[in-house]
Scaffold this active site. Sequence first.
Site, PDB file in Angstrom:
ATOM      1  N   GLU A  65      -0.723   1.145  -5.604  1.00  0.00           N
ATOM      2  CA  GLU A  65      -0.500  -0.006  -4.737  1.00  0.00           C
ATOM      3  C   GLU A  65      -0.515  -1.299  -5.544  1.00  0.00           C
ATOM      4  OE1 GLU A  65      -3.918   0.347  -2.112  1.00  0.00           O
ATOM      5  OE2 GLU A  65      -3.851   2.497  -2.331  1.00  0.00           O
ATOM      6  N   HIS A  81       0.852  -1.210   0.000  1.00  0.00           N
ATOM      7  CA  HIS A  81       0.000   0.000   0.000  1.00  0.00           C
ATOM      8  C   HIS A  81       0.887   1.260   0.000  1.00  0.00           C
ATOM      9  CE1 HIS A  81      -3.259   2.652   0.856  1.00  0.00           C
ATOM     10  NE2 HIS A  81      -4.102   1.704   1.185  1.00  0.00           N
TER      11      HIS A  81
HETATM   12  O1  LIG Z   1      -8.053   3.576   5.898  1.00  0.00           O
HETATM   13  P1  LIG Z   1      -7.355   2.306   5.461  1.00  0.00           P
HETATM   14  O2  LIG Z   1      -7.953   1.086   6.089  1.00  0.00           O
HETATM   15  O3  LIG Z   1      -5.888   2.398   5.693  1.00  0.00           O
HETATM   16  O4  LIG Z   1      -7.578   2.175   3.911  1.00  0.00           O
HETATM   17  C1  LIG Z   1      -7.113   3.145   3.032  1.00  0.00           C
HETATM   18  C2  LIG Z   1      -7.517   2.828   1.596  1.00  0.00           C
HETATM   19  O5  LIG Z   1      -6.866   1.661   1.189  1.00  0.00           O
HETATM   20  C3  LIG Z   1      -7.058   1.270  -0.195  1.00  0.00           C
HETATM   21  O6  LIG Z   1      -6.441   2.160  -1.043  1.00  0.00           O
HETATM   22  C4  LIG Z   1      -8.531   1.124  -0.509  1.00  0.00           C
HETATM   23  O7  LIG Z   1      -8.761   0.943  -1.890  1.00  0.00           O
HETATM   24  C5  LIG Z   1      -9.326   2.309  -0.016  1.00  0.00           C
HETATM   25  O8  LIG Z   1     -10.726   2.040  -0.163  1.00  0.00           O
HETATM   26  C6  LIG Z   1      -9.024   2.620   1.432  1.00  0.00           C
HETATM   27  O9  LIG Z   1      -9.753   3.750   1.844  1.00  0.00           O
END
Ligand SMILES: O=P(O)(O)OC[C@H]1O[C@H](O)[C@H](O)[C@@H](O)[C@@H]1O
Length: 291
Positions: free
Chosen positions: A265, A159
Amino acid sequence: MPVEVLEDKVILKDSKGSSAEVYYFGATVTSWKYRGKELLFLSKKSLLDGTKGIRGGIPIIFPQFAKATDSSAETAALPQHGLARISKFEWNGVSVDNESEVSVRFGLNNSQVPENLQKDWPKKFKLIFTVTLNDDTLKTNLSVKNEDTAPFDFNVLLHTYYSVPDISKVSVEGLQNISYIDKVKNFITVVDNDKSVKFTQETDRIYGNVPTEIIKINISDESNEAFLLQRINLKDSVVWNPWIDKAKGMSDFDDDEYKQMVCVEPGHVAEYITLKSEESWEGGQIIQYKH
Ligand SMILES: O=P(O)(O)OC[C@H]1O[C@H](O)[C@H](O)[C@@H](O)[C@@H]1O
């Protein structure tokens, strides 16, 4: 010393003055500096005390991306983005240390995961995460071994939060004509014909089966600054910027920080990988900073 081993993190330094920092918590890379210039985004509101996943850098998403949409999935009980980013990895030492490259390793097995999460996904596994720094290039590699007696399913994703001076000047190339699931528009499948992805609103896309070898993240339309992202055995790619309203809803993210980051990611998230007993899977990314 090219590698400094501290209580909460490890700092890598190469001979040309580049550096990287990796927390044991989540084996999250929180900083990558090219000769002093920070290239990864880390929220100033991110908690670094192990009470919540780190907001920025490169959290490892395993064995579930987001929440499982299918309640019968083996990973359905796990929290959003799985267990790796909220587990403390062990320090496995320096694997390479020479003139041009420094490489370190972290490990996590099921017994090192917090107990409540072990119950949510009772599988025996071993992760090895390797971070390699070489001046303008950062490589992050993950191996997964099934140490259970039966097969298991998993997602994996790196990520990666890039630091950018102004999101309105960023464009991502290499995703043209590839279909994606638009999480902002009720998970509809879309094919974008535009040459590059630009950011003018909340963006949350899962590109499946990306054939392009290199994804290019242009930091600015006014310079040649870019990240060249090479994916190894990670066929999907998520592109994310929370934009104004989502940013306001995140307690560990400052309201205006959406302007200073973009997530690209690489992962394997559109489908699960099934790993047989005693088998291993390996994948990763190589990011080069062009300037
Ligand atoms: O807030 P988190 O659990 O760290 O997730 C952060 C982000 O991760 C990814 O990029 C997903 O596609 C998003 O939908 C999400 O909002």
